[in-house]
Design a protein around this motif. Structure first.
Motif, PDB file in Angstrom:
ATOM      1  N   HIS C 133       9.926  61.716  29.373  1.00 43.03           N
ATOM      2  CA  HIS C 133       9.599  63.111  29.648  1.00 43.03           C
ATOM      3  C   HIS C 133      10.359  63.483  30.903  1.00 43.03           C
ATOM      4  O   HIS C 133      10.999  62.636  31.513  1.00 43.03           O
ATOM      5  CB  HIS C 133       8.101  63.287  29.884  1.00 43.03           C
ATOM      6  CG  HIS C 133       7.254  62.839  28.740  1.00 43.03           C
ATOM      7  ND1 HIS C 133       6.993  63.622  27.650  1.00 43.03           N
ATOM      8  CD2 HIS C 133       6.622  61.667  28.511  1.00 43.03           C
ATOM      9  CE1 HIS C 133       6.235  62.947  26.803  1.00 43.03           C
ATOM     10  NE2 HIS C 133       5.993  61.753  27.294  1.00 43.03           N
ATOM     11  N   CYS C 168       8.218  70.439  30.597  1.00 45.74           N
ATOM     12  CA  CYS C 168       8.802  69.138  30.280  1.00 45.74           C
ATOM     13  C   CYS C 168      10.239  69.386  29.866  1.00 45.74           C
ATOM     14  O   CYS C 168      10.495  70.142  28.943  1.00 45.74           O
ATOM     15  CB  CYS C 168       8.063  68.441  29.153  1.00 45.74           C
ATOM     16  SG  CYS C 168       8.838  66.877  28.700  1.00 45.74           S
ATOM     17  N   GLU C 170      12.629  66.895  29.197  1.00 45.26           N
ATOM     18  CA  GLU C 170      13.335  65.873  28.430  1.00 45.26           C
ATOM     19  C   GLU C 170      12.698  65.827  27.054  1.00 45.26           C
ATOM     20  O   GLU C 170      11.478  65.663  26.950  1.00 45.26           O
ATOM     21  CB  GLU C 170      13.238  64.516  29.128  1.00 45.26           C
ATOM     22  CG  GLU C 170      13.992  63.390  28.439  1.00 45.26           C
ATOM     23  CD  GLU C 170      15.488  63.626  28.401  1.00 45.26           C
ATOM     24  OE1 GLU C 170      16.106  63.677  29.486  1.00 45.26           O
ATOM     25  OE2 GLU C 170      16.035  63.772  27.294  1.00 45.26           O
ATOM     26  N   TYR C 171      13.516  65.959  26.038  1.00 49.13           N
ATOM     27  CA  TYR C 171      12.996  66.040  24.692  1.00 49.13           C
ATOM     28  C   TYR C 171      12.077  64.856  24.392  1.00 49.13           C
ATOM     29  O   TYR C 171      12.433  63.702  24.573  1.00 49.13           O
ATOM     30  CB  TYR C 171      14.146  66.074  23.692  1.00 49.13           C
ATOM     31  CG  TYR C 171      13.654  66.110  22.280  1.00 49.13           C
ATOM     32  CD1 TYR C 171      13.003  67.230  21.805  1.00 49.13           C
ATOM     33  CD2 TYR C 171      13.808  65.032  21.435  1.00 49.13           C
ATOM     34  CE1 TYR C 171      12.519  67.257  20.515  1.00 49.13           C
ATOM     35  CE2 TYR C 171      13.328  65.052  20.145  1.00 49.13           C
ATOM     36  CZ  TYR C 171      12.679  66.179  19.691  1.00 49.13           C
ATOM     37  OH  TYR C 171      12.200  66.204  18.419  1.00 49.13           O
ATOM     38  N   CYS C 172      10.839  65.164  23.924  1.00 50.22           N
ATOM     39  CA  CYS C 172       9.881  64.084  23.723  1.00 50.22           C
ATOM     40  C   CYS C 172       9.165  64.229  22.390  1.00 50.22           C
ATOM     41  O   CYS C 172       8.073  63.727  22.204  1.00 50.22           O
ATOM     42  CB  CYS C 172       8.882  64.054  24.864  1.00 50.22           C
ATOM     43  SG  CYS C 172       8.079  65.624  25.151  1.00 50.22           S
ATOM     44  N   HIS C 176       7.304  69.072  22.310  1.00 47.75           N
ATOM     45  CA  HIS C 176       7.991  69.076  23.601  1.00 47.75           C
ATOM     46  C   HIS C 176       7.895  70.421  24.315  1.00 47.75           C
ATOM     47  O   HIS C 176       7.633  70.482  25.510  1.00 47.75           O
ATOM     48  CB  HIS C 176       9.439  68.673  23.317  1.00 47.75           C
ATOM     49  CG  HIS C 176      10.437  68.973  24.367  1.00 47.75           C
ATOM     50  ND1 HIS C 176      10.345  68.482  25.651  1.00 47.75           N
ATOM     51  CD2 HIS C 176      11.585  69.697  24.323  1.00 47.75           C
ATOM     52  CE1 HIS C 176      11.403  68.892  26.341  1.00 47.75           C
ATOM     53  NE2 HIS C 176      12.154  69.622  25.569  1.00 47.75           N
ATOM     54  N   MET C 179       4.594  71.165  26.243  1.00 45.91           N
ATOM     55  CA  MET C 179       4.109  70.225  27.243  1.00 45.91           C
ATOM     56  C   MET C 179       4.185  70.906  28.600  1.00 45.91           C
ATOM     57  O   MET C 179       5.031  70.590  29.425  1.00 45.91           O
ATOM     58  CB  MET C 179       4.964  68.964  27.206  1.00 45.91           C
ATOM     59  CG  MET C 179       4.376  67.824  27.984  1.00 45.91           C
ATOM     60  SD  MET C 179       5.179  66.291  27.534  1.00 45.91           S
ATOM     61  CE  MET C 179       4.823  65.324  28.982  1.00 45.91           C
TER      62      MET C 179
HETATM   63 CU1  CUA Z   1       7.469  65.686  27.340  1.00 48.92          CU
HETATM   64 CU2  CUA Z   1       9.305  66.843  26.578  1.00 48.92          CU
END
Ligand code: CUA
Ligand code: HEA
Ligand code: HEA
Ligand SMILES: [Cu+2]
Lengths: 207, 537, 299, 97
Positions: C133, C168, C170-172, C176, C179
Motif C-alpha cells: 500500500h 492509498c 499503491e495499487y492494492c 484500492h 482505501m
Molecule cells: Cu491500499 Cu491501494
C-alpha cells in the motif's frame, strides 16, 4: 521472374560470421537471464548468510564436484569435435559429440538423484518439513531448485542441439567447410558449462 | 520517374495466396503482417482506454465494477506496452525499411524473423486467452507488482507468460537487426554513413537484447511462485517485494527507450526529407542514441523513490535520471536546427514529426519533474505519471508511428493517401490528444492517484474534460485509419520517390520488388542526407 | 503557512522544474513555427546543407547539464529531510490492509483516522498486513509505500489546523480507490483530550467492533450488496456452493462453517468469488466466537 | 563476403591443456572451501575468483574468444560491465538502508 540481379550483401547468402555473431548475441541474453537470478541470489545471500550456510550442508559436495568434472570434460569433447570437423575427420567428430551427449545424460542422472534426495527429506517447497524452515533456508532452496532446474533445462536443450548437429554431419549439411552449426552448438554447450561453473561454488561450496 | 513503365512484379504481387504471407521469409511482408497485428491491438487497447475514460466520467460507478476496471487497465497496459508500442516501430518499419535503408535485400536471418513474428502471435494469443481461461485477465496493473500478483486469483500466470513470450520475440528481432547492421550494409556504407533510423534501431536492439532477459526471468519467478510456491518475492513465504521492483524496472526502464529511440530515428529521417537539406549534427544524433541506450540502463530506480529505497541509492538514481535527459535534449535541438535554412514542404508526415517534438517535449519535461526526488514523492503514482507516459508514448512514439505510416505509405503500397483527409485527421488527433492528457497532469499535481476506479468529487471537472478529449481523439484516429485503408485500396498511384528523399529506399520502385533492388543502390557521398540541390553550408 | 513542513521543498522543486519546462516548451515551439514559415519552400526555394556546429553542440549540451543539476539539487534538498525523523517525534503505528487504514497510538488507542497535534513531529511506523500500500497525504506532499515484511516509517509536522485526505497510492487490488482516511491536525490540548477518550463504540456488539478493526467490512456488506466477498446479510442458514480442492460442495452455512472460514480462509471458496483474497488473521478463539455471534445475528 | 577459410583451428592439445587447468582449478576451489572453512568471506571471494578464472578459460579457449575479432571482446565487456553495474546499484540500495 526477372531477377537476374542479386545484391552482393544479400540476407539470403550463407554467412558464417553472421551466424556466429547471432549465436554470441543470443548467449548474452542467456547470460543476463541467469544474471537476473544471480542478482536475486546475491541479495538474499547477503541478507541471510548464516541460513544459506546451514542450508548448503544439505547438498553433497562430492556429487557437485563430480558433476562439475563431467561438464568440464564434455565441454572439452565438444570443443574437440569441432576441431575434428574442421580437420575433416567426421567420424571422430561424431563420436566426440556422442560422448558429450552421454556426459549430459550423466549429469542429469546425478541431478535427478540429488533432487530425489531432497524430496525424500521433505525439502521441496510446499512440503511440511520445508515450510518449517527459517526464511533464509527456504530462500536458499527456492533458488537452488529454480536455478539448477533452469540450468538442467539448458542441459537438455544443449543436448538436443548437439543431436541436431550429429544428424547434420551425417546428412552432409554440416561439413568441414560449413560448420557454423556445430560451432554454435559448441558455443551453447560451453555456456551451459560456464553457468555451472558459478552455480557450483554458490550452492555447494558455502563455508 | 522513367522506370514506372518497365514491367516488374512488386513484393505484394510476387506470390499470392494466404500461405505465401503466413510463411513468407520476405522482411517486407513480415513487416506488413506485424503492422496489421499491431494496429489491431492498438485499436483493442485504445478501446479499453476509451472504456476507462467512460468509467471516469463521473465519480462512482458509470459502467463497470471496480474489479472489471482493474482488469481493464491492466489489459490496456499490457496490450499497449507489449503488443503495441514495444514492437511497433522496430517490428513494422524496422523490418520493412532497415534492409532497404542499408541497401540489402533482407535481414540477416529471415527465418528467425518469421519466428519472431509467430512468437508475437503466440504471445498475443496468450494475452487474449486470459479473457477465456482461468478467472479472467490479470488485475495487477502492467507492472505485476508482488506480492499482489502472487495472491490475486485472476489469471496472472497467463498474462505473465504472454509478456515472456513477447519478450522473446522482441529479443530475436533485436538480435536480427544487430547482425543485419553489422553484416549486411551495402558496400562502402560505414557505420557513419548509415541513415539515422538504422542507428536508432541499432541502439534499440541492444536494449532489447540485453534488458529483456532480465524481465523474462523475473516473470518466470512470478510464475514459479504462483505454481510451485517458489516464494522469491512474497514476504509471507520468504522473499522481498522490493527486489521484484528492482528486477522489473531493470528491464522496464530501458524498455521506455525501446519505445522512444526508434521514434526518434523516424524524426531524424523525415525532417531532412521535408526540409530538403542535410540533418544538423549527424554524429551528435547518432551517438546520443547510443548514449541514451547506455545510460538508460542505470536509472531504473526512479520508479522506486517512494518504495523505501535507501537515501544514497535514491540520490544516485535521481542524478543519473537527469543525465539521461541530456542526450535527448541534444537531439531535440539538432532537429529544430535541421529546419533552419531548409526549404520546407509542409506535408502530413512532417506535421506528425513537429507534433512529436511538441508532445515529446511535454512528456520529457514532465519526466524531469518526476526525476526530482522531492517532486516525485508527491507525484509518484498519481495522474501526473499517467499524463507523462501517455505524452511520451502516445504523443511521442504513437505520433511518430502514424507519421511514419504516412511517410512510407507510398513506398509500402505504391499508392498515395488522400492528403486533405489526412490533414483533417491529424489536426483533430492533435487537438484531441492534448485535451485528453493535459488535464491528467493537473489532476496529478492536485493529488489524484492512478489506478483509481473512483475519485474524490473535486477531481470531477478535469476528468470530464479528459473524457471529452478521448472522444475527439477517437474521431481523429478513425479519420486517419479509414483514410489510409481507403487510399490503400483505391488511392492514386504513387511515384517511386514522391517526397524527393535521398535515402536508399527511395531509389527503388514503389512498392519495391521482392529482392528490393534491381540495380546497385548508390549512397550519397557526403553522408546519407546530403541533398545534391542544396547549397553547401 | 504551509500544511506540512515538506510542502515548501516539494513545491519549490516542482514549480522550478515546471517553469524551466514551460520556458523550453514555449521557446522551442515558437522557433519551430517560425522556421516553418521563414524557411518554407516559398520563402526559401534553395536549402543550405549545414552539417552541424561544434560550438552549438557544446552550448546545448552544457546549458541543459547545468539546469538539470540545479533541478537535481532542489529535488534532493527537498527530499533529504524526509529520510530521518527527529528523535522526539510522536510515534504512531499505521497499519494498511486491504482496504483500510488503522492507526494505533502508543497508549493503546486505535482509530480509523489519524489525529495529530499541531506543530509536533509525528512519526508513522508503517505496517502492511498483506500487500503493498502507500500512505499518501497530498496536502502534506508526502507519500511512503507500506511494504509487508519491512519496517518502514515516515514523518511530518502538521502545520495548519484542518482535516486532510489520506489516500492509498499503491495499487492494492479491488477496492484500492476506496482505501481512504483522513488526518486531522488539532490543537495540542484537544489532541491530548482525544487520545484518552474512550473509543466511541456506542455500545455496539463487540463482534462488530472486532470486524471493523480487522477490515472485514471492506469486503463483506451487512445489507446484502455483493462486494469482494459474500454479504453477511442472512448468511446463517443460507445454501451456498463452495469449492474445496477444485470440487463443488453444496452446504448450508452454520456456525462451524463461519468459524472455520475465519480461521482458515484459504481452505474453501464460495463459488463465483475470487480466490486468495481473504487474509488469515491472528485471532483468538474467543474473538472468532464473538464475530460468529455477530454475523449470525445479521438477518 | 569473406568466408571462414582462415579461421583459427584450435588444436586438440590446447583443448586438453585447458581442460586440465579447469579440473585443477575445480579441485582447488573444493579444497579451499572444505578445508579452509574458517576463512569465511575470504572463501567466498576465492571461490568467485577461481570461478571467474575458470569461466575466462572456457570463454577464451573453448569458446574461441581469444581468436575472435575485437568486437566480440568489446561486446562481452559491455555485457559484463552492465551486469556488474546492476549488482553495484542493487548492493548500494540494500547496504545503505
Ligand atoms: Cu491500499 Cu491501494
Ligand atoms: C516512451 C516512453 C518514455 C520515455 C521516453 C520516458 C522518458 C523519461 N521519463 Fe518516463 N515513464 C514512462 C515512459 C517514458 N518515459 C512510463 C511508461 C512510465 C510509468 C511506468 C508505470 O509506472 O506504469 C514512466 C515513469 C517515469 C518516472 C517514474 C514516475 C513515478 O512513478 O514516480 C520517472 C521518474 O524519474 C520518469 C522520468 C523520465 C525522464 C527523466 C525521461 C527522459 O528521458 C525525458 C528526456 C526528455 C526531455 C528532457 C525533453 C527534451 C529536452 C529539451 C527540450 C531540452 C531542455 C531540457 C532540459 C533543461 C534538460 N518516467
Ligand atoms: C502506447 C501506450 C498507450 C496508449 C496509446 C494509450 C492510450 C490511451 N490510454 Fe493508456 N495507459 C498505458 C499505455 C497507453 N495508453 C499504460 C502503460 C497504462 C498504465 C496501466 C497500468 O496502470 O498498469 C495506461 C493507463 C491509462 C489510464 C490510467 C488508468 C488508471 O490508472 O486508472 C487511462 C485513464 O484514462 C488511460 C487512458 C487511455 C486513453 C483514453 C487512450 C487513448 O488515447 C486511446 C486513443 C484511442 C482511442 C480514443 C480510440 C481509437 C479506437 C478506435 C478508432 C477503434 C474503434 C473501434 C471499435 C469501437 C472496435 N490509460
Ligand atoms: Cu523510467
Amino acid at each position: 521472374m526477372n531477377h537476374t540481379f542479386v545484391l552482393p550483401n544479400s540476407g539470403h547468402n550463407f554467412d558464417a560470421k553472421a551466424s556466429k555473431m547471432g549465436m554470441w548475441l543470443f548467449l548474452y541474453t542467456e547470460l543476463l537471464l541467469f544474471g537476473g537470478l544471480f542478482l536475486v541470489y546475491m541479495v538474499y545471500r547477503s541478507m541471510y548468510p548464516d541460513e544459506f550456510l546451514l542450508a548448503s550442508f544439505n547438498l553433497n559436495v562430492w556429487m557437485g564436484t563430480f558433476n562439475t568434472v563431467i561438464l568440464l570434460t564434455s565441454s572439452m569433447t565438444i570443443a574437440m569435435s569441432i576441431t575434428a570437423l574442421q580437420k575433416g575427420n567426421k567420424k571422430l567428430s561424431i563420436n566426440l559429440m556422442w560422448i558429450t551427449i552421454a556426459a549430459a545424460i550423466g549429469f542429469l542422472v546425478i541431478k535427478y538423484f540429488e533432487w530425489g534426495a531432497k524430496f525424500d527429506h521433505g525439502l521441496f517447497p510446499g512440503m511440511d518439513h520445508f515450510n518449517a524452515l527459517p526464511t533464509g533456508e527456504r530462500l536458499y532452496f527456492y533458488l537452488y531448485f529454480f536455478m539448477t532446474g533452469l540450468h538442467g533445462l539448458h542441459v537438455i536443450i544443449g543436448g538436443i542441439f548437439i543431436l541436431f548437429v550429429i544428424s547434420g554431419v551425417k546428412k552432409g549439411t554440416v561439413t568441414p567447410e560449413r560448420y557454423s552449426l556445430s560451432e554454435n552448438a559448441g558455443l551453447y554447450w560451453h555456456l551451459v558449462d560456464l553457468i555451472w561453473i558459478y552455480l557450483f561454488p554458490l550452492f555447494y561450496l558455502i563455508h | 520517374m522513367t522506370s514506372e513503365t518497365l514491367p516488374y512484379t512488386s513484393y505484394l504481387k510476387e506470390k499470392t495466396g494466404i500461405m505465401s504471407w503466413l510463411f513468407t521469409l520476405d522482411h517486407k511482408r513480415i513487416g506488413l503482417m506485424y503492422l496489421y497485428g499491431i494496429v489491431a491491438f492498438f485499436l483493442v487497447g485504445a478501446t479499453l482506454g476509451l472504456l476507462m475514460r467512460f468509467e471516469l466520467l463521473n465519480p462512482g460507478k458509470d459502467l463497470v465494477d471496480p474489479h472489471t476496471y482493474n482488469q481493464i487497465f491492466t489489459l490496456h497496459g499490457v496490450i499497449m506496452i507489449f503488443l503495441f508500442i514495444i514492437p511497433s516501430i522496430p517490428a513494422v518499419f524496422g523490418n520493412f525499411f532497415l534492409p532497404l535503408l542499408l541497401g540489402t535485400d533482407d535481414v540477416a536471418f529471415p527465418k528467425l524473423n518469421l519466428l519472431s513474428f509467430w512468437l508475437y502471435v503466440l504471445g498475443a494469443f496468450f494475452a487474449l486467452a486470459t479473457l477465456i481461461f482461468g478467472d479472467g485477465p490479470a488485475d495487477t496493473g502492467w507492472t505485476f507488482y508482488a506480492p499482489y500478483s502472487v495472491k490475486t486469483g485472476t489469471n496472472v500466470t497467463m498474462s505473465v507468460l504472454a509478456a515472456f513470450i513477447l519478450g522473446f520475440s522482441s529479443i530475436l528481432t533485436g538480435l536480427n537487426f544487430i547482425v543485419t547492421i553489422h553484416r549486411l550494409r551495402t558496400p562502402k556504407m560505414g557505420f557513419n554513413q548509415m541513415p539515422l533510423f538504422a542507428w536508432s534501431l541499432y541502439a534499440t536492439s541492444w536494449i532489447q537484447l540485453l534488458a529483456t532477459p532480465v524481465i523474462g526471468i523475473t516473470l518466470l519467478m512470478i510464475v514459479a511462485e504462483r505454481m510451485f510456491g517458489i516464494g522469491l518475492f512474497d514476504p509471507s513465504i520468504g522473499g522481498d517485494p522490493i527486489l521484484y521492483q528492482h528486477m522489473f524496472w531493470i528491464y522496464s526502464h530501458p524498455a521506455v527507450y525501446i519505445m522512444a529511440l526508434p521514434a526518434m530515428g523516424i524524426v531524424s529521417e523525415i525532417l531532412p526529407t521535408f526540409s530538403q537539406r542535410t540533418i544538423f549534427g549527424y554524429k551528435a544524433i547518432a551517438y546520443s542514441s547510443m548514449a541514451i541506450a547506455f545510460i538508460g540502463y542505470f536509472v531504473w530506480g526512479h520508479h522506486m523513490f517512494t518504495s523505501g529505497m535507501s537515501g544514497p541509492a535514491a540520490y544516485i538514481f535521481s542524478i543519473l535520471t537527469f543525465l539521461v535527459a541530456i542526450p535527448t535534449s541534444i537531439k531535440v535541438f539538432n532537429w529544430v536546427s535541421t529546419l533552419y535554412k531548409g526549404s520546407i514542404v509542409i506535408e502530413v508526415p512532417l506535421l506528425f514529426m513537429l507534433a512529436f517534438i511538441f508532445n515529446f517535449l511535454i512528456g520529457g519535461l514532465t519526466g524531469l519533474a518526476l526525476g526530482a526526488l522531492a517532486a516525485d514523492v508527491h507525484l509518484h503514482d498519481t495522474y501526473f505519471v499517467v499524463g507523462h507516459f501517455h505524452y511520451v508514448m502516445f504523443g511521442g512514439t504513437g505520433f511518430a508511428f502514424f507519421g511514419a505510416l504516412h511517410y512510407w505509405f507510398p513506398k509500402m503500397w505504391g499508392k498515395m493517401y488522400n492528403k486533405t483527409r489526412a490533414y483533417i485527421g491529424f489536426a483533430i488527433l492533435f487537438v484531441g490528444f492534448n485535451i485528453l492528457y493535459f488535464p491528467m497532469l493537473i489532476l496529478g499535481i492536485q493529488g489524484m492517484p492512478r489506478r483509481y476506479y473512483d475519485y474524490l468529487p473535486e477531481f470531477t471537472f478535469l476528468n470530464q474534460v479528459s473524457t471529452v478529449g478521448s472522444w475527439i481523439t477517437v474521431t481523429g484516429l478513425i479519420i486517419i485509419i479509414v483514410n489510409l485503408i481507403v487510399s490503400g485500396r483505391n488511392g492514386k498511384k504513387a511515384t517511386d520517390n514522391p517526397w524527393n528523399g535521398i535515402t536508399l529506399e527511395w531509389q527503388t520502385k514503389s512498392p519495391p520488388p521482392l529482392h528490393n533492388f534491381d540495380k546497385m543502390p548508390t549512397i550519397p557521398e557526403r553522408g546519407p542526407y546530403d541533398y545534391p540541390n542544396a547549397k553547401r553550408g | 503557512m504551509y500544511a506540512s513542513n515538506f510542502v515548501e521543498g516539494v513545491d519549490f522543486s516542482l514549480y522550478l522544474i515546471l517553469s524551466i519546462s514551460v520556458f523550453f516548451l514555449v521557446g522551442i515551439t515558437a522557433v519551430m513555427i517560425y522556421f516553418l514559415f521563414r524557411y518554407s519552400k516559398k520563402n526559401n526555394p534553395v536549402a543550405t546543407n549545414i552539417e552541424g556546429s561544434h560550438t552549438l553542440e557544446i552550448i546545448w549540451t552544457a546549458i541543459p547539464t547545468i539546469l538539470v543539476l540545479i533541478m537535481f539539487w532542489y529535488g534532493w534538498t527537498g527530499y533529504r529531510p524526509m529520510l530521518t525523523a527527529p528523535d522526539d517525534a510522536i510515534e504512531i503505528e499505521a497499519v494498511g490492509q486491504m482496504w483500510k487504514w488503522t492507526f494505533n497510538y502508543e497508549n493503546g488507542k486505535s482509530s480509523d483516522s489519524l489525529v495529530i497535534p499541531l506543530d509536533k513531529s509525528v512519526k508513522l511506523n508503517l505496517v502492511s498486513k498483506d500487500v503493498l500500500h502507500s500512505l499518501y497525504i497530498p496536502a502534506f506532499r508526502i507519500k511512503q509505500d507500506v511494504v509487508p515484511g519491512k519496517d518502514y516509517s515516515m514523518w511530518f509536522i502538521g502545520q495548519k489546523l484542518g482535516k486532510y485526505d489520506i489516500l492509498c497510492a499503491e495499487y492494492c487490488g479491488q477496492l484500492h480507490s476506496y482505501m481512504l482516511s483522513t488526518v486531522s491536525v488539532v490543537e495540542e490540548s484537544k489532541y491530548e483530550e482525544w487520545l484518552v477518550s474512550a473509543p466511541d463504540t456506542n455500545g455496539e456488539h463487540p463482534g462488530l467492533t472486532l470486524m471493523k478493526k480487522n477490515a472485514c467490512l471492506s469486503c463483506h456488506t451487512q445489507d446484502g450488496t455483493r462486494l469482494v466477498g459474500p454479504s453477511f446479510k442472512g448468511l446463517l442458514g443460507r445454501n451456498e456452493t463452495i469449492i474445496i480442492d477444485g470440487n463443488d460442495h453444496e452446504i448450508t452455512v452454520d456456525g462451524d462453517y463461519i468459524r472455520n472460514k475465519i480461521k482458515n480462509p484459504t481452505n474453501s471458496l464460495v463459488k463465483t468469488y475470487q480466490s486468495g483474497l481473504m487474509p488469515a488473521l491472528p485471532l483468538t478463539n474467543d474473538e472468532i466466537s464473538l464475530m460468529d455471534e455477530y454475523i449470525s445475528g445479521i438477518k | 563476403m569473406e568466408n571462414n577459410k582462415h579461421e583459427h583451428i584450435t588444436s586438440y592439445k590446447e583443448h586438453f591443456s585447458t581442460w586440465l587447468a579447469l579440473i585443477l582449478l575445480t579441485f582447488m576451489t573444493v579444497f579451499v572451501s572444505v578445508f579452509g572453512a574458517d576463512l569465511r568471506t575470504l572463501s567466498v571471494a576465492t571461490a568467485m575468483l577461481i570461478a571467474t578464472i575458470k569461466a575466462t578459460a572456457v570463454a577464451y579457449y573453448f569458446m574461441h574468444l581469444k581468436y575472435e575479432p575485437k568486437i566480440y571482446k568489446a561486446m562481452m565487456a559491455v555485457v559484463l560491465a552492465l551486469f556488474a553495474f546492476f549488482m553495484i546499484m542493487i548492493t548500494i540500495d540494500y547496504l545503505t538502508r
